[in-house]
Design an enzyme around this catalytic site. Structure first.
Site, PDB file in Angstrom:
ATOM      1  N   ASP A  44       5.877  -0.472 -18.274  1.00  0.00           N
ATOM      2  CA  ASP A  44       7.265  -0.089 -18.047  1.00  0.00           C
ATOM      3  C   ASP A  44       7.569   1.111 -18.952  1.00  0.00           C
ATOM      4  O   ASP A  44       6.662   1.698 -19.562  1.00  0.00           O
ATOM      5  CB  ASP A  44       8.213  -1.278 -18.258  1.00  0.00           C
ATOM      6  CG  ASP A  44       8.317  -1.706 -19.717  1.00  0.00           C
ATOM      7  OD1 ASP A  44       7.602  -1.132 -20.574  1.00  0.00           O
ATOM      8  OD2 ASP A  44       9.123  -2.617 -20.015  1.00  0.00           O
ATOM      9  N   ARG A  83     -14.179 -24.362 -20.512  1.00  0.00           N
ATOM     10  CA  ARG A  83     -12.743 -24.330 -20.834  1.00  0.00           C
ATOM     11  C   ARG A  83     -11.992 -23.367 -19.919  1.00  0.00           C
ATOM     12  O   ARG A  83     -10.906 -23.698 -19.411  1.00  0.00           O
ATOM     13  CB  ARG A  83     -12.566 -23.927 -22.304  1.00  0.00           C
ATOM     14  CG  ARG A  83     -13.140 -24.971 -23.240  1.00  0.00           C
ATOM     15  CD  ARG A  83     -13.326 -24.451 -24.645  1.00  0.00           C
ATOM     16  NE  ARG A  83     -13.974 -25.468 -25.479  1.00  0.00           N
ATOM     17  CZ  ARG A  83     -14.498 -25.222 -26.667  1.00  0.00           C
ATOM     18  NH1 ARG A  83     -14.450 -24.023 -27.189  1.00  0.00           N
ATOM     19  NH2 ARG A  83     -15.068 -26.196 -27.353  1.00  0.00           N
ATOM     20  N   HIS A 133     -14.124 -15.333 -25.695  1.00  0.00           N
ATOM     21  CA  HIS A 133     -13.816 -16.757 -25.518  1.00  0.00           C
ATOM     22  C   HIS A 133     -13.029 -17.052 -24.243  1.00  0.00           C
ATOM     23  O   HIS A 133     -13.153 -18.149 -23.695  1.00  0.00           O
ATOM     24  CB  HIS A 133     -12.999 -17.276 -26.719  1.00  0.00           C
ATOM     25  CG  HIS A 133     -13.816 -17.376 -27.977  1.00  0.00           C
ATOM     26  ND1 HIS A 133     -13.341 -17.967 -29.125  1.00  0.00           N
ATOM     27  CD2 HIS A 133     -15.069 -16.954 -28.270  1.00  0.00           C
ATOM     28  CE1 HIS A 133     -14.269 -17.918 -30.070  1.00  0.00           C
ATOM     29  NE2 HIS A 133     -15.333 -17.296 -29.584  1.00  0.00           N
ATOM     30  N   THR A 165       6.984  -5.571 -25.826  1.00  0.00           N
ATOM     31  CA  THR A 165       6.336  -6.620 -26.613  1.00  0.00           C
ATOM     32  C   THR A 165       4.974  -7.026 -26.072  1.00  0.00           C
ATOM     33  O   THR A 165       4.219  -7.725 -26.757  1.00  0.00           O
ATOM     34  CB  THR A 165       7.200  -7.894 -26.606  1.00  0.00           C
ATOM     35  OG1 THR A 165       7.302  -8.346 -25.239  1.00  0.00           O
ATOM     36  CG2 THR A 165       8.592  -7.637 -27.183  1.00  0.00           C
ATOM     37  N   GLY A 166       4.686  -6.681 -24.842  1.00  0.00           N
ATOM     38  CA  GLY A 166       3.486  -7.156 -24.161  1.00  0.00           C
ATOM     39  C   GLY A 166       3.711  -8.484 -23.451  1.00  0.00           C
ATOM     40  O   GLY A 166       2.929  -8.861 -22.579  1.00  0.00           O
ATOM     41  N   ARG A 206     -19.850 -23.013 -23.865  1.00  0.00           N
ATOM     42  CA  ARG A 206     -18.733 -23.963 -23.948  1.00  0.00           C
ATOM     43  C   ARG A 206     -17.419 -23.324 -23.493  1.00  0.00           C
ATOM     44  O   ARG A 206     -16.515 -24.009 -23.009  1.00  0.00           O
ATOM     45  CB  ARG A 206     -18.602 -24.506 -25.363  1.00  0.00           C
ATOM     46  CG  ARG A 206     -18.144 -23.490 -26.404  1.00  0.00           C
ATOM     47  CD  ARG A 206     -18.205 -24.086 -27.816  1.00  0.00           C
ATOM     48  NE  ARG A 206     -17.552 -23.256 -28.812  1.00  0.00           N
ATOM     49  CZ  ARG A 206     -18.092 -22.168 -29.363  1.00  0.00           C
ATOM     50  NH1 ARG A 206     -19.288 -21.764 -28.991  1.00  0.00           N
ATOM     51  NH2 ARG A 206     -17.431 -21.478 -30.278  1.00  0.00           N
ATOM     52  N   HIS A 207     -17.323 -22.001 -23.614  1.00  0.00           N
ATOM     53  CA  HIS A 207     -16.089 -21.322 -23.203  1.00  0.00           C
ATOM     54  C   HIS A 207     -15.954 -21.277 -21.680  1.00  0.00           C
ATOM     55  O   HIS A 207     -14.842 -21.273 -21.163  1.00  0.00           O
ATOM     56  CB  HIS A 207     -16.048 -19.911 -23.793  1.00  0.00           C
ATOM     57  CG  HIS A 207     -16.090 -19.901 -25.283  1.00  0.00           C
ATOM     58  ND1 HIS A 207     -15.079 -20.443 -26.057  1.00  0.00           N
ATOM     59  CD2 HIS A 207     -17.033 -19.472 -26.150  1.00  0.00           C
ATOM     60  CE1 HIS A 207     -15.390 -20.317 -27.332  1.00  0.00           C
ATOM     61  NE2 HIS A 207     -16.574 -19.748 -27.421  1.00  0.00           N
ATOM     62  N   ARG A 211       5.732  -1.224 -28.377  1.00  0.00           N
ATOM     63  CA  ARG A 211       6.665  -0.906 -29.458  1.00  0.00           C
ATOM     64  C   ARG A 211       6.197  -1.399 -30.820  1.00  0.00           C
ATOM     65  O   ARG A 211       6.899  -1.215 -31.817  1.00  0.00           O
ATOM     66  CB  ARG A 211       8.046  -1.499 -29.157  1.00  0.00           C
ATOM     67  CG  ARG A 211       8.778  -0.767 -28.040  1.00  0.00           C
ATOM     68  CD  ARG A 211      10.135  -1.377 -27.765  1.00  0.00           C
ATOM     69  NE  ARG A 211      10.896  -0.546 -26.825  1.00  0.00           N
ATOM     70  CZ  ARG A 211      11.786  -1.011 -25.966  1.00  0.00           C
ATOM     71  NH1 ARG A 211      12.038  -2.305 -25.912  1.00  0.00           N
ATOM     72  NH2 ARG A 211      12.415  -0.190 -25.167  1.00  0.00           N
ATOM     73  N   CYS A 258       4.130  -3.305 -22.117  1.00  0.00           N
ATOM     74  CA  CYS A 258       5.589  -3.230 -22.147  1.00  0.00           C
ATOM     75  C   CYS A 258       5.975  -3.214 -23.624  1.00  0.00           C
ATOM     76  O   CYS A 258       5.121  -3.012 -24.497  1.00  0.00           O
ATOM     77  CB  CYS A 258       6.247  -4.352 -21.348  1.00  0.00           C
ATOM     78  SG  CYS A 258       5.929  -6.029 -21.938  1.00  0.00           S
ATOM     79  N   GLY A 260       6.321  -9.596 -21.438  1.00  0.00           N
ATOM     80  CA  GLY A 260       6.821  -9.568 -20.058  1.00  0.00           C
ATOM     81  C   GLY A 260       5.711  -9.303 -19.055  1.00  0.00           C
ATOM     82  O   GLY A 260       5.599 -10.000 -18.031  1.00  0.00           O
TER      83      GLY A 260
HETATM   84  C1  RB5 Z   1      12.253  -3.441 -22.338  1.00  0.00           C
HETATM   85  O1  RB5 Z   1      13.370  -3.161 -23.117  1.00  0.00           O
HETATM   86  C2  RB5 Z   1      11.541  -4.683 -22.851  1.00  0.00           C
HETATM   87  O2  RB5 Z   1      12.339  -5.794 -22.703  1.00  0.00           O
HETATM   88  C3  RB5 Z   1      10.223  -4.851 -22.150  1.00  0.00           C
HETATM   89  O3  RB5 Z   1       9.448  -3.712 -22.334  1.00  0.00           O
HETATM   90  C4  RB5 Z   1       9.339  -5.987 -22.632  1.00  0.00           C
HETATM   91  O4  RB5 Z   1       9.211  -6.000 -24.019  1.00  0.00           O
HETATM   92  C5  RB5 Z   1       9.633  -7.323 -22.077  1.00  0.00           C
HETATM   93  O5  RB5 Z   1       8.899  -8.293 -22.317  1.00  0.00           O
END
Ligand code: RB5
Length: 143
Positions: free
Chosen positions: A8, A134, A96, A65-66, A130-131, A107, A63, A68
């Site tokens: 995004d 799983r 694994h 935080t990664g 073993r992995h 970010r 994104c 979403g």
């Molecule tokens: C966008 O502002 C932010 O919410 C998106 O990039 C992501 O971090 C969502 O998980």
């Protein structure tokens, strides 16, 4: 090797950086988008990628935080998408978990650390053993 990418707006800058890095390293890159820092919704880019992504290849989703992109990708049964914030987590996601998608927090990751995570993800083989047992039990009703 072909690497699929999508992000995004919050992951756009890191995606552009990693795309250039991968192209320099000789990889083929399929960049699904987004193509600017204009605000957009991360699920749309993941769904677009999943329309064409062969699960035996590798993808990188970014994104803010990664989380979403990771949540969205993991709705697909053939996907094992792993959130990684350093190279060791990325390495273990391959060794694994046999992850086929790497999710990065745009970010919260320097371009240099992201490069190291991507290299670890691409170059590390699945350990199996073993992995394998799983991993084959991850999807519901598979036990
Ligand atoms: C966008 O502002 C932010 O919410 C998106 O990039 C992501 O971090 C969502 O998980």
């Amino acid at each position: 090797m072909r690497i699929w990418m999508a992000s995004d707006h919050a992951g756009f800058a890191l995606k552009a950086h990693l795309k250039a890095h991968l192209l320099r390293r000789g990889y083929e890159v399929v960049d699904i988008g987004t193509h600017s820092e204009d605000s957009t919704d991360y699920p749309m880019w993941v769904h677009r990628l999943m329309e064409a992504f062969p699960p035996d290849e590798k993808a990188i989703l970014i994104c803010g935080t990664g989380n979403g992109v990771c949540m969205t990708a993991n709705r697909y049964p053939q996907v094992r998408a792993a959130l990684a914030w350093n190279a060791e987590i990325a390495r273990l996601a391959r060794a694994h978990n046999d992850a086929n998608i790497l999710c990065l927090p745009g970010r919260f990751l320097s371009p240099e650390e992201a490069e190291r995570a991507v290299e670890a993800f691409i170059q590390t083989p699945f350990e199996g053993g073993r992995h394998q047992k799983r991993v084959s039990r991850i999807n519901p009703h598979s036990v």
